[in-house]
Design a protein around this motif. Structure first.
Motif, short mmCIF file in Angstrom:
data_model
loop_
_atom_site.label_atom_id
_atom_site.label_comp_id
_atom_site.label_asym_id
_atom_site.label_seq_id
_atom_site.Cartn_x
_atom_site.Cartn_y
_atom_site.Cartn_z
N PRO A 133 2.17 7.45 3.80
CA PRO A 133 3.45 6.92 4.27
C PRO A 133 3.56 6.81 5.79
N ALA A 134 3.00 7.75 6.52
CA ALA A 134 3.09 7.71 7.98
C ALA A 134 2.29 6.52 8.52
N GLU A 135 1.12 6.30 7.98
CA GLU A 135 0.30 5.17 8.41
C GLU A 135 0.96 3.85 8.01
N TRP A 136 1.54 3.80 6.82
CA TRP A 136 2.28 2.62 6.37
C TRP A 136 3.42 2.32 7.35
N ARG A 137 4.18 3.35 7.70
CA ARG A 137 5.34 3.19 8.58
C ARG A 137 4.93 2.55 9.91
N ASN A 138 3.76 2.92 10.42
CA ASN A 138 3.29 2.40 11.70
C ASN A 138 2.63 1.02 11.60
N HIS A 139 2.33 0.57 10.37
CA HIS A 139 1.60 -0.70 10.18
C HIS A 139 2.15 -1.49 9.00
N LYS A 140 3.47 -1.54 8.85
CA LYS A 140 4.10 -2.17 7.68
C LYS A 140 3.66 -3.60 7.44
N LEU A 141 3.53 -4.37 8.49
CA LEU A 141 3.21 -5.79 8.32
C LEU A 141 1.75 -6.04 7.94
N LEU A 142 0.94 -5.01 8.03
CA LEU A 142 -0.46 -5.14 7.62
C LEU A 142 -0.69 -4.76 6.16
N CYS A 143 0.31 -4.17 5.53
CA CYS A 143 0.19 -3.70 4.14
C CYS A 143 0.55 -4.85 3.20
N ARG A 144 -0.45 -5.65 2.90
CA ARG A 144 -0.25 -6.91 2.18
C ARG A 144 -0.67 -6.82 0.72
N VAL A 145 -0.06 -7.72 -0.06
CA VAL A 145 -0.32 -7.78 -1.50
C VAL A 145 -0.53 -9.23 -1.89
N ARG A 146 -1.52 -9.47 -2.74
CA ARG A 146 -1.71 -10.78 -3.36
C ARG A 146 -1.71 -10.56 -4.86
N ARG A 147 -0.79 -11.23 -5.56
CA ARG A 147 -0.76 -11.17 -7.02
C ARG A 147 -1.42 -12.43 -7.54
N PHE A 148 -2.40 -12.27 -8.44
CA PHE A 148 -3.08 -13.43 -9.02
C PHE A 148 -2.95 -13.41 -10.53
N ARG A 149 -2.77 -14.60 -11.10
CA ARG A 149 -2.62 -14.78 -12.55
C ARG A 149 -3.22 -16.11 -12.92
N PRO A 150 -3.76 -16.23 -14.13
CA PRO A 150 -4.33 -17.51 -14.55
C PRO A 150 -3.26 -18.61 -14.59
N ASN A 151 -3.66 -19.78 -14.16
CA ASN A 151 -2.82 -20.98 -14.23
C ASN A 151 -1.50 -20.87 -13.47
N TRP B 295 8.16 3.03 -3.86
CA TRP B 295 7.34 1.94 -3.35
C TRP B 295 7.63 0.69 -4.17
N TYR B 296 7.57 -0.47 -3.52
CA TYR B 296 7.74 -1.73 -4.22
C TYR B 296 7.05 -2.85 -3.45
N ILE B 297 6.90 -3.98 -4.14
CA ILE B 297 6.28 -5.15 -3.53
C ILE B 297 7.38 -6.18 -3.32
N GLU B 298 7.48 -6.67 -2.10
CA GLU B 298 8.47 -7.68 -1.77
C GLU B 298 7.75 -8.99 -1.47
N TYR B 299 8.08 -10.03 -2.25
CA TYR B 299 7.47 -11.33 -2.04
C TYR B 299 8.31 -12.22 -1.12
N ARG B 300 9.62 -12.18 -1.28
CA ARG B 300 10.54 -12.94 -0.43
C ARG B 300 11.73 -12.05 -0.12
N ASP B 301 12.49 -12.43 0.90
CA ASP B 301 13.71 -11.67 1.23
C ASP B 301 14.62 -11.61 0.01
N GLU C 175 0.20 -20.12 -9.34
CA GLU C 175 -0.06 -19.98 -7.92
C GLU C 175 -0.01 -18.50 -7.53
N ASP C 176 -0.89 -18.08 -6.64
CA ASP C 176 -0.87 -16.70 -6.16
C ASP C 176 0.44 -16.42 -5.43
N LEU C 177 0.91 -15.19 -5.55
CA LEU C 177 2.07 -14.73 -4.80
C LEU C 177 1.58 -13.79 -3.71
N HIS C 178 2.14 -13.90 -2.51
CA HIS C 178 1.77 -13.05 -1.39
C HIS C 178 2.99 -12.28 -0.93
#
Length: 128
Positions: free
Chosen positions: A47-65, A81-87, A67-70
């Motif tokens: 959590p401490a490292e995440w707090r200092n580098h939030k914008l670098l903690c990226r996620v790509r969701r992939f599924r057949p057929n 913890w959660y994954i945020e794709y859009r505001d 479009e990938d979500l980022h």
């Protein structure tokens, strides 16, 4: 995902693929997540490292057929913890007990998407 020169030594690339579940008795290696996150020496989220580098903690969701979500890995004030794709929270996906999980090869990790919980198996953990 990100420039590796910006990352600290704690960052790892993690791939999770759909584990077996109803409708997918063998799981599905074509559905899952690629994560870029900071892990401590035991493989837990840092959590401490995440707090200092939030914008670098990226996620790509992939599924057949589809479009990938980022998105970005986020954390609520209570520690969820959660994954945020859009505001906004309409498309957020919630991590199930990620604070105590070990992100190491072969482990199983759960994510709640909308109202459905899915389990994923970690198939890759490597330095970026």
């Amino acid at each position: 995902m990100s420039e590796t020169k910006e990352l600290t030594s704690k960052f790892r690339r993690v791939r999770m693929v759909l584990a077996r579940e109803k409708g997918f008795p063998a799981g599905d290696p074509n559905e899952g997540y690629d994560l870029l996150l900071p892990l401590d020496e035991t493989g837990r989220l840092d959590p401490a490292e995440w707090r200092n580098h939030k914008l670098l903690c990226r996620v790509r969701r992939f599924r057949p057929n589809r479009e990938d979500l980022h998105g970005l890995l986020r954390r609520k004030p209570g520690g969820q913890w959660y994954i945020e794709y859009r505001d906004g929270d309409a498309d957020d996906e919630f991590a199930f007990r990620w604070s105590g999980e070990h992100f190491i090869w072969g482990e199983y990790i759960s994510i709640r998407s909308k109202e459905t919980m899915h389990t994923y198996r970690i198939t890759l953990v490597e330095k970026p």
